[in-house]
Design an enzyme around this catalytic site. Structure first.
Site, PDB file in Angstrom:
ATOM      1  N   ARG A   1       0.772  -1.298  -0.097  1.00 12.45           N
ATOM      2  CA  ARG A   1      -0.261  -0.049   0.013  1.00 12.45           C
ATOM      3  C   ARG A   1       1.340   0.717   0.051  1.00 12.45           C
ATOM      4  O   ARG A   1       1.896   1.346   0.357  1.00 12.45           O
ATOM      5  CB  ARG A   1      -1.055  -0.798   0.732  1.00 12.45           C
ATOM      6  CG  ARG A   1       0.018  -0.001   2.488  1.00 12.45           C
ATOM      7  CD  ARG A   1      -0.672   0.121   3.482  1.00 12.45           C
ATOM      8  NE  ARG A   1      -0.594  -0.359   4.983  1.00 12.45           N
ATOM      9  CZ  ARG A   1      -1.175  -0.014   6.245  1.00 12.45           C
ATOM     10  NH1 ARG A   1      -2.248  -0.236   6.402  1.00 12.45           N
ATOM     11  NH2 ARG A   1      -0.334   0.180   7.285  1.00 12.45           N
TER      12      ARG A   1
ATOM     13  N   GLU B   1      -2.011   8.283   7.427  1.00 15.88           N
ATOM     14  CA  GLU B   1      -1.374   7.815   7.852  1.00 15.88           C
ATOM     15  C   GLU B   1       0.028   8.369   6.862  1.00 15.88           C
ATOM     16  O   GLU B   1       0.596   7.726   6.547  1.00 15.88           O
ATOM     17  CB  GLU B   1      -0.875   6.610   8.941  1.00 15.88           C
ATOM     18  CG  GLU B   1      -1.300   6.648   9.684  1.00 15.88           C
ATOM     19  CD  GLU B   1      -0.742   5.172  10.577  1.00 15.88           C
ATOM     20  OE1 GLU B   1      -0.345   5.150  10.381  1.00 15.88           O
ATOM     21  OE2 GLU B   1      -1.230   4.965  11.902  1.00 15.88           O
TER      22      GLU B   1
ATOM     23  N   GLU C   1      -6.411   5.706  15.862  1.00 14.82           N
ATOM     24  CA  GLU C   1      -6.310   4.438  15.628  1.00 14.82           C
ATOM     25  C   GLU C   1      -5.817   3.249  17.471  1.00 14.82           C
ATOM     26  O   GLU C   1      -4.239   4.553  17.339  1.00 14.82           O
ATOM     27  CB  GLU C   1      -5.369   3.581  14.819  1.00 14.82           C
ATOM     28  CG  GLU C   1      -6.092   3.818  13.259  1.00 14.82           C
ATOM     29  CD  GLU C   1      -5.135   2.922  12.033  1.00 14.82           C
ATOM     30  OE1 GLU C   1      -3.593   2.833  12.657  1.00 14.82           O
ATOM     31  OE2 GLU C   1      -5.415   4.050  10.936  1.00 14.82           O
TER      32      GLU C   1
END
Ligand code: GAL
Length: 682
Positions: free
Chosen positions: A131, A170, A328
């Site tokens: 990713r 992020e 998170e």
């Protein structure tokens, strides 16, 4: 267009500043996590919503990694499933932090445009298949990403579940520094804007050294892997540029969604902790409506609750004291450490409440339901593989109840008498190569002082250099290697105005260009501290030198001379025997201490006792070792958070009602082993 000030969906707590933005419609504390329904069949998605309601979930992040599901082939959009998900969540009263779906470009995009892939310093291409395989500076990627963000914003602008924008995910997590051609070109543009002329760049980078002088900014490259140390200021500027470039990417996406939804606040999840240094979050925080962060404890860190506290204090600092979102953390084990131990009994609740104690008004997780496929299938979630007959699920329910009981805490603030000056630029600069000792790291002293104060129940604000230090009685300046003149002046003024200031070794050494401040170290703080160092004398690995009181130092000593200060401790052996290791100077109504050698734990503990003695800074409550205490202050009440990280019950002096049990206590409050209480006082 809706005016945020009058929008009924903007649920602002009493007393909040006018520009306070918060996920709209979230009542009480936020609770939830990343929700990835695209991984599940409909029947599971239906169960998800029921379980969320059972757990008291009121906010979930959706569509973070959904680009390839939304647009499986270029120009072919599938939004129906997402429409249904949002409708279902809305019907269940669950608010949505909707992502821009850009965190992982779909395979067709990188296959068709491999030029958007990022590169490492040695030129290695980071391919698709994981990713974040994108270069934030590549115009092609930027065009596709902003278009996707705008498309989602346009489609869901009026969706009643929409509470918050979650931009990308992020940013910089996997690729904090990109060395692609696009990044190189953007770096040169950034340098042109910063320096104006190539001569100014040459001066700043000190390029008279090693024949590095540039005749044209067009010849500048990122600091690629080179035969030996690349120019330090080039490296430092590349750090600055990279942080700015990622922020610029965020801003583009933010503006793309804002255009359609000015009434909806925007954030992106930071990674404020003692291990993420790629982004200057103090600067980034100015660009978000509400600070959100992710935090993961490291199972092998025996003091992980202390590191968590420091990271949470840093997040509050980055948020400039305002409430923030823990976007998170994990219910139990993660999948990315070498050995992924589950959390111990009560640890998830204590971790969650420790963040709340230090200013979080939302507790969220990665992720809602544990995946069965993909790289994160062994990462814990709120609904584990084991299903609802599990400790993890019972923990999810328990935390939901706890947060509901703590609803009134929302909007209250943490106050501290101690400030710790923290700077991302100093972190970048001090950890550049070719320095006196590889053992001098940025977070070492910061963690050490914070730990001593944590153990004593003393709350610390983490502030950026140049922050207003008025009112702080103790100001800690750990390893501020790079410091600008005006920031050094602000620290000096704090001492003159009555604060006790502590500066640690290898601070004040260089200016913003990483040029040494000559005339004796620590240049920027020499006068304030009343010392003058002629040479550093770092120690070898494992070497220790005794001090005159039987304690010791390691890592660092220096040939420091007194120039107005008094020696509090001196080296008792070795070639520098008799040289100061710890000094103090009275400054106006305050004082300036210098830790000139790396004190061992006992010596540091004694120093911190002396500092608290001279400043009369008090703990939040007198608590036994291993019991964490922090207070939040509301308009009517204050709230004492007591977290017991030990295996024995303890008692802590307090009067009031424990919001978690409803029990009222007078004089002292019992805190069960591994448990937590939150006392409403007054
Ligand atoms: C974060 C990320 C999440 C998930 C999590 C696992 O860095 O934002 O998507 O990967 O880590 O701990």
């Amino acid at each position: 267009m809706t005016d945020p000030a009058t929008d009924p969906r903007t649920d602002t707590p009493p007393g909040a500043p006018a520009d306070h933005r918060w996920p709209t419609g979230v009542v009480g504390l936020g609770y939830g996590g990343d929700y990835n329904p695209e991984q599940w069949p409909l029947e599971t998605q239906l169960e998800d919503v029921e379980l969320m309601q059972q757990a008291g979930v009121n906010l979930v992040s959706v569509a973070i990694f959904a680009w390839a599901t939304i647009e499986p082939r270029e120009g072919e959009y599938h939004f129906d499933w997402l429409d249904d998900v949002l409708d279902r969540l809305h019907a269940a009263g669950i608010r949505v932090a909707l992502a821009t779906a850009t965190a992982s470009p779909p395979p067709w995009l990188t296959a068709r445009h491999p030029e958007i892939l990022p590169r490492l310093a040695d030129g290695t291409v980071l391919w698709q298949g994981g990713r974040q395989a994108y270069s934030v500076t590549h115009p092609v990627f930027r065009r596709y990403a902003t278009a996707m963000a705008a498309r989602i914003a346009e489609r869901y602008a009026d969706h009643p579940a929409l509470a918050l924008w979650h931009i990308d995910n992020e940013i910089g997590c996997h690729v904090p520094r990109d060395y692609s051609d696009a990044a190189a070109a953007a770096f040169r543009d950034w340098l042109r804007a910063r320096y104006g002329t190539v001569d100014a760049l040459n001066d700043a980078w000190g390029t008279a050294f090693w024949s590095q002088r540039y005749g044209d900014v067009a010849d500048v490259l990122p600091p690629f892997t080179a035969p030996t140390y690349p120019n330090p200021t080039q490296q430092l500027d590349f750090d600055r540029f990279s942080s700015d470039a990622m922020l610029d990417y965020y801003r583009d996406l933010r503006d793309a969604v804002r255009q359609h939804t000015p009434h909806v606040p925007v954030t992106t999840n930071f990674m404020t902790s003692t291990s993420t240094k790629g982004m200057d979050y103090f600067g980034w925080a100015r660009e978000v409506d509400v600070v959100a962060t992710d935090h993961y404890t490291v199972a092998a860190d025996e003091e992980r609750e202390v590191e968590l506290a420091l990271s949470a204090d840093l997040t509050r600092g980055v948020a400039r004291g305002r409430p923030w979102i823990l976007m998170e953390h994990s219910t139990s084990a993660v999948n990315w450490q070498p050995r992924n131990r589950p959390k111990a009994p009560g640890e998830m609740l204590r971790n969650s409440l420790a963040h709340v104690a230090r200013g979080a008004d939302s507790v969220m997780f990665f992720q809602w339901r544990q995946s069965v496929a993909g790289a994160e299938k062994y990462h814990s979630a709120m609904v584990p593989h084991a299903g609802t007959d599990s400790e993890v699920w019972r923990g999810t329910l328990g935390l939901g109840r706890a947060l509901e009981a703590l609803a009134e805490v929302r909007g209250s603030r943490v106050r501290a008498d101690v400030a710790l000056v923290f700077d991302y630029e100093a972190w970048w600069a001090v950890e550049l190569d070719s320095h006196p000792s590889v053992d001098v790291t940025y977070v070492d002293r910061m963690r050490a002082y914070h730990r001593e104060l944590w153990r004593r129940g003393v709350t610390v604000d983490v502030v950026e250099p140049g922050a207003d230090l008025t009112g702080y009685r103790l100001v800690l300046v750990p390893t501020l290697y790079l410091v600008r003149d005006e920031h050094a002046a602000a620290i000096t003024r704090a001492a003159e105005d009555g604060a006790t200031v502590v500066v640690t070794y290898f601070s004040g050494i260089v200016d913003e260009h990483d040029h040494v401040r000559p005339g004796g170290y620590p240049g920027a703080f020499r006068e304030l501290l009343g010392v003058r160092t002629e040479e550093f004398a770092p120690l070898l690995a494992g070497e220790q030198v005794a001090l005159d009181d039987g304690t010791s130092v390691s890592v660092w000593t220096e040939k420091v001379h007194l120039a107005g200060a008094t020696a509090v401790r001196t080296l008792a052996s070795g070639p520098l025997a008799g040289t100061p290791a710890l000094t103090r100077r009275t400054v106006g109504s305050g004082a300036a201490w210098y830790e000139a050698a790396r004190l061992d734990d006992v010596a540091l503990s004694r120093l911190v006792d002396a500092l608290l003695g001279e400043t009369r800074v008090q703990p939040a409550a007198a608590a036994p070792p291993g019991v964490e205490v922090v207070r939040r202050h509301g308009e009517q009440h204050s709230y004492l958070f007591v977290l017991n990280h030990t295996d024995a019950e303890h008692r802590v002096p307090a009067d009031g009602t424990d919001l978690l049990t409803g029990t009222t206590h007078q004089g002292e409050v019992p805190v069960p082993a591994w448990g937590a209480v939150v006392v409403r006082e007054g």
